[in-house]
Design a protein around this motif. Structure first.
Motif, PDB file in Angstrom:
ATOM      1  N   GLN A   1     -11.341 -25.208 -13.879  1.00  0.00           N
ATOM      2  CA  GLN A   1     -10.930 -24.872 -12.525  1.00  0.00           C
ATOM      3  C   GLN A   1      -9.542 -24.260 -12.548  1.00  0.00           C
ATOM      4  O   GLN A   1      -8.616 -24.815 -13.137  1.00  0.00           O
ATOM      5  N   LYS A   2      -9.409 -23.106 -11.911  1.00  0.00           N
ATOM      6  CA  LYS A   2      -8.111 -22.455 -11.775  1.00  0.00           C
ATOM      7  C   LYS A   2      -7.298 -23.187 -10.710  1.00  0.00           C
ATOM      8  O   LYS A   2      -7.864 -23.907  -9.885  1.00  0.00           O
ATOM      9  N   PRO A   3      -5.963 -23.019 -10.719  1.00  0.00           N
ATOM     10  CA  PRO A   3      -5.134 -23.645  -9.690  1.00  0.00           C
ATOM     11  C   PRO A   3      -5.564 -23.268  -8.260  1.00  0.00           C
ATOM     12  O   PRO A   3      -5.351 -24.034  -7.334  1.00  0.00           O
ATOM     13  N   THR A   4      -6.217 -22.109  -8.117  1.00  0.00           N
ATOM     14  CA  THR A   4      -6.688 -21.676  -6.804  1.00  0.00           C
ATOM     15  C   THR A   4      -7.924 -22.436  -6.353  1.00  0.00           C
ATOM     16  O   THR A   4      -8.364 -22.295  -5.220  1.00  0.00           O
ATOM     17  N   GLY A   5      -8.516 -23.239  -7.266  1.00  0.00           N
ATOM     18  CA  GLY A   5      -9.728 -23.981  -6.955  1.00  0.00           C
ATOM     19  C   GLY A   5     -10.989 -23.293  -7.456  1.00  0.00           C
ATOM     20  O   GLY A   5     -12.060 -23.885  -7.477  1.00  0.00           O
ATOM     21  N   GLU A   6     -10.866 -22.027  -7.858  1.00  0.00           N
ATOM     22  CA  GLU A   6     -12.005 -21.270  -8.354  1.00  0.00           C
ATOM     23  C   GLU A   6     -12.509 -21.881  -9.659  1.00  0.00           C
ATOM     24  O   GLU A   6     -11.731 -22.225 -10.538  1.00  0.00           O
TER      25      GLU A   6
END
Length: 84
Positions: free
Chosen positions: A34-39
């Protein structure tokens, strides 16, 4: 868009188009993160390992004075047979 159904055991079948895009073969592992953006990202774990190794070794050849295949062979010979 590709859709996959989750089984009762939490398993999914990766759609054929996605397998081709990720160059996945039977027995390969996939990486979820999971990326910090939530993606959520899905990648071929082998490819990610290669990228990580490349990053870790970045600049090492230059620091050892290795610029071509002959330099690699010289370095291998020095390690195998000792410095001449």
């Amino acid at each position: 868009m590709n859709l996959a159904k989750i089984s009762a055991n939490g398993q999914i079948t990766v759609p054929a188009e996605i397998r081709r895009l990720l160059e996945l073969k039977s027995g390969d592992k996939i990486l979820f993160y999971q990326k910090p953006t939530g993606e959520i990202i899905i990648e071929n774990a082998s490819t990610q390992a290669i990228y990580k190794a490349q990053k870790a070794f970045s600049g090492v050849a230059e620091s050892l004075g290795v610029a071509n295949e002959d330099d690699v062979q010289t370095l291998v010979d020095e390690i195998r047979y000792g410095k001449e």
